[in-house]
Enzyme design. Structure first.
Site, mmCIF file in Angstrom:
data_model
loop_
_atom_site.group_PDB
_atom_site.id
_atom_site.type_symbol
_atom_site.label_atom_id
_atom_site.label_comp_id
_atom_site.label_asym_id
_atom_site.label_seq_id
_atom_site.Cartn_x
_atom_site.Cartn_y
_atom_site.Cartn_z
ATOM 1 N N HIS A 1 2.712 33.150 27.236
ATOM 2 C CA HIS A 1 2.827 32.515 26.087
ATOM 3 C C HIS A 1 1.513 32.265 25.171
ATOM 4 O O HIS A 1 0.466 31.786 25.427
ATOM 5 C CB HIS A 1 3.782 31.493 26.515
ATOM 6 C CG HIS A 1 4.873 31.907 26.415
ATOM 7 N ND1 HIS A 1 6.386 30.764 27.286
ATOM 8 C CD2 HIS A 1 5.589 32.695 26.746
ATOM 9 C CE1 HIS A 1 7.022 31.647 27.469
ATOM 10 N NE2 HIS A 1 6.951 32.731 26.854
ATOM 11 N N GLU A 2 1.242 32.081 23.487
ATOM 12 C CA GLU A 2 0.907 31.288 22.986
ATOM 13 C C GLU A 2 -0.705 32.036 22.916
ATOM 14 O O GLU A 2 -1.599 31.198 22.350
ATOM 15 C CB GLU A 2 1.207 30.252 22.563
ATOM 16 C CG GLU A 2 2.188 28.980 22.976
ATOM 17 C CD GLU A 2 2.788 29.992 21.042
ATOM 18 O OE1 GLU A 2 2.285 30.448 20.025
ATOM 19 O OE2 GLU A 2 4.162 30.820 21.343
ATOM 20 N N GLY A 3 -0.929 33.423 23.122
ATOM 21 C CA GLY A 3 -2.295 33.870 23.926
ATOM 22 C C GLY A 3 -2.622 34.427 24.792
ATOM 23 O O GLY A 3 -2.953 32.642 25.543
#
Length: 601
Positions: free
Chosen positions: A443-445
């Site tokens: 998630h998120e990078g």
């Protein structure tokens, strides 16, 4: 065997310790933004959140994990429990708790909100996910949107009437946002016609509020290629028109079947299949990615908190199991007629529990420190204070996102191991928490992206000013520990490790400036690992100092403080020495995996 009857999710004593003994969160009340608050108001918020997490959210976790959202008739149907849970989460004030009073918020410090929200994540991370995403999307509109968008979209989101998402990823581009193809064409009425596809959109549809607003990256016709050509748009599933909501030509193309976070749908969306999807520009054209980084960075901290929370709830599950599960006897005890002993009396079980404790409480301390910098970056008394805190927050964010996700997965695996055969059975919760945790490193990078960001941008920011600020923070902690009577060797070891990292960073930075970018970034994953170990060692030394100070005061917390010192000893003696090896690896230029050709696999 039966599972433990209850789970505290996080240790209240540890949360208070992080807020008021390791950090001095009450000192934030001296800033004008928080002048109306006190420890009493912080405690009220924490207590209400803890009670809701334990009494209401936790019992819903298993049900939502077993019955994920379904996609039928073109709509996503989430677990029916969300129709009751979401209004209750809104009523707690979670959507706008840290935002100004004039925006309907409580203007709480992020430091307090972060640790309070961790209870909710530990109890049911999917249910909280809708809140976190909506708050972040509304905050984007608050920061960059027009007055009309604030009145029509943001206000409804903060009131809990609509939810929000971040819509960046596309099937052909993945994490490469420079390759986003979604198009925005001016419609001549102040809106844009949006066409394109997005994928892995968490919370992209649901059936418990009347609308979902997608904060979407798209390229205005004629904009340049790459990230410089991206703009940010608010694209609702149903748009306001003539005093009512009408379909906005946003279609769910499919649902992703996930191993974890099962209560929060992840979707593929198509915009403008019928040629009538409209979006509203948020902020400046061409500044979409810069604007979106506000929400992305908030989301990275949220993912880090999820990592800590998921590791924590599993740790407490394992601790209770180990305290109550009789099995075997010490190796030196030969009388088989003697009663079996709780497995926590076996040294190897204590080893696994102590490692979990070190990861969970070290990670929580890192998130608290990052949140503190977030508060000062916005509300510090002077421009210099705000600037320095902003640089530190930028530096700590990739660490605070990555360490809890990667080491949290290890902690969750240890929780399964403590349970033995029961651990991998679905009748017990650790296997579910292990599944949930794996998503946090993606998630998120991904971790790889975070490593490139840390080494390629954050430690080099402002000519190394961020790194200098970090070394000052470490130096202040070493001095605090010395005065408190902490084992001197611990502070000396932290200073040595920090100096090694500073020297390595200067060498790698020089290589990058000389044009050897591949050489600089070759071991960015190892650099992320060594900096994470260093940062958490810093936080454990701070906790050791606070524990020594607590012991000097006396009182009833001796066992708590001794446990802190044992965990600090464990981390500083077993993990911190790894920095030297990792520094040598980064410096060596070892090239096995960069030299490896695709056809050799």
């Amino acid at each position: 065997m039966t599972a433990p009857a209850s789970n505290p999710l996080l240790s209240d004593r540890d949360v208070d310790f992080q807020l008021y003994e390791v950090l001095d969160t009450e000192a934030l009340c001296q800033l004008p933004a928080f002048a109306d608050h006190s420890r009493e108001t912080f405690t009220l918020f924490l207590d209400s959140t803890r009670r809701f997490a334990r009494d209401v959210l936790l019992p819903t976790y298993r049900l939502m994990d077993n019955e994920p959202p379904s996609f039928r008739d073109g709509r996503v149907h989430v677990h029916p429990l969300m129709r009751k849970l979401y209004p209750q989460l809104v009523e707690l004030g979670l959507l706008s708790a840290t935002h100004p009073v004039e925006a309907g918020g409580q203007q709480l410090p992020i430091t307090v909100y972060s640790l309070a929200s961790a209870y909710l994540m530990a109890a049911n991370l999917s249910a909280y996910g809708f809140i976190g995403l909506t708050s972040g999307a509304a905050h984007l509109i608050q920061a960059f949107g027009s007055p009309w968008l604030k009145d029509e979209f943001m206000a409804r989101m903060y009131r809990g009437e609509w939810t929000g998402t971040m819509a960046l990823t596309e099937p052909q581009a993945g994490s490469s946002l420079a390759d986003v193809k979604t198009r925005a064409t001016p419609a001549g009425d102040g809106t844009y016609r949006i066409t394109g596809s997005k994928i892995f959109i968490s919370g992209g549809d649901q059936d418990f509020t009347e609308n979902v607003v997608h904060l979407t990256l798209a390229r205005i016709e004629g904009a340049p290629a790459g990230t410089r050509g991206l703009s940010l748009f608010a694209v609702p599933a149903r748009r306001p028109e003539g005093g009512r909501l009408v379909d906005n030509d946003v279609r769910v193309a499919g649902a992703i079947h996930k191993i974890g976070w099962k209560g929060l749908p992840s979707l593929a969306l198509n915009y403008g299949e019928g040629g009538d999807c409209r979006g509203w520009l948020v902020g400046e054209a061409g500044k979409g990615l810069a604007h979106m980084f506000q929400m992305m960075n908030e989301a990275r901290i949220m993912v880090g908190l999820n990592g800590v929370a998921t590791a924590s709830v599993a740790y407490h599950e394992a601790l209770a199991y180990a305290q109550n599960r009789p099995q075997g006897r010490p190796a030196w005890e030969k009388d088989a007629a003697r009663p079996q002993r709780p497995i926590i009396e076996h040294a190897d079980v204590r080893r696994m529990l102590l490692r979990q404790k070190a990861i969970v409480e070290g990670g929580l301390s890192l998130l608290a420190a990052a949140s503190w910098q977030a508060d000062v970056a916005v509300h510090g008394k002077t421009e210099e204070e705000r600037r320095r805190a902003g640089l530190l927050l930028d530096l700590l964010t990739p660490l605070a996102k990555t360490f809890p996700a990667e080491k949290g997965f290890e902690a969750n695996a240890l929780a399964v191991q403590v349970h033995g055969g029961y651990g991998y059975s679905s009748e017990y919760l650790p296997e579910a928490y292990l599944r949930d945790q794996k998503l946090n490193s993606i998630h998120e990078g991904t971790t790889g992206i975070q490593g490139l960001d840390l080494l390629g941008r954050k430690v080099m920011a402002a000519g190394g000013e961020a790194m200098r600020a970090f070394t000052e923070e470490v130096g202040a902690t070493v001095e605090r520990a010395r005065k408190a009577g902490v084992e001197p060797a611990w502070g000396e070891a932290l200073n040595r490790a920090q100096q090694e990292v500073v020297e390595l960073t200067m060498e790698l930075g020089a290589a990058g400036m000389a044009g050897e970018v591949e050489r600089m970034l070759r071991h960015s994953a190892d650099y992320m690992e060594l900096f994470s170990v260093l940062a958490v060692s810093w936080r454990w030394l701070a906790q050791a100092a606070a524990a020594r100070e607590g012991l000097a005061r006396g009182g009833e917390s001796r066992d708590f403080y001794e446990g802190k010192l044992a965990a600090a000893q464990y981390w500083l003696n077993t993990e911190l020495p790894r920095v030297t090896h990792l520094v040598a690896l980064c410096r060596s230029g070892e090239d096995s995996y960069t030299r490896m050709k695709p056809e050799w696999f």
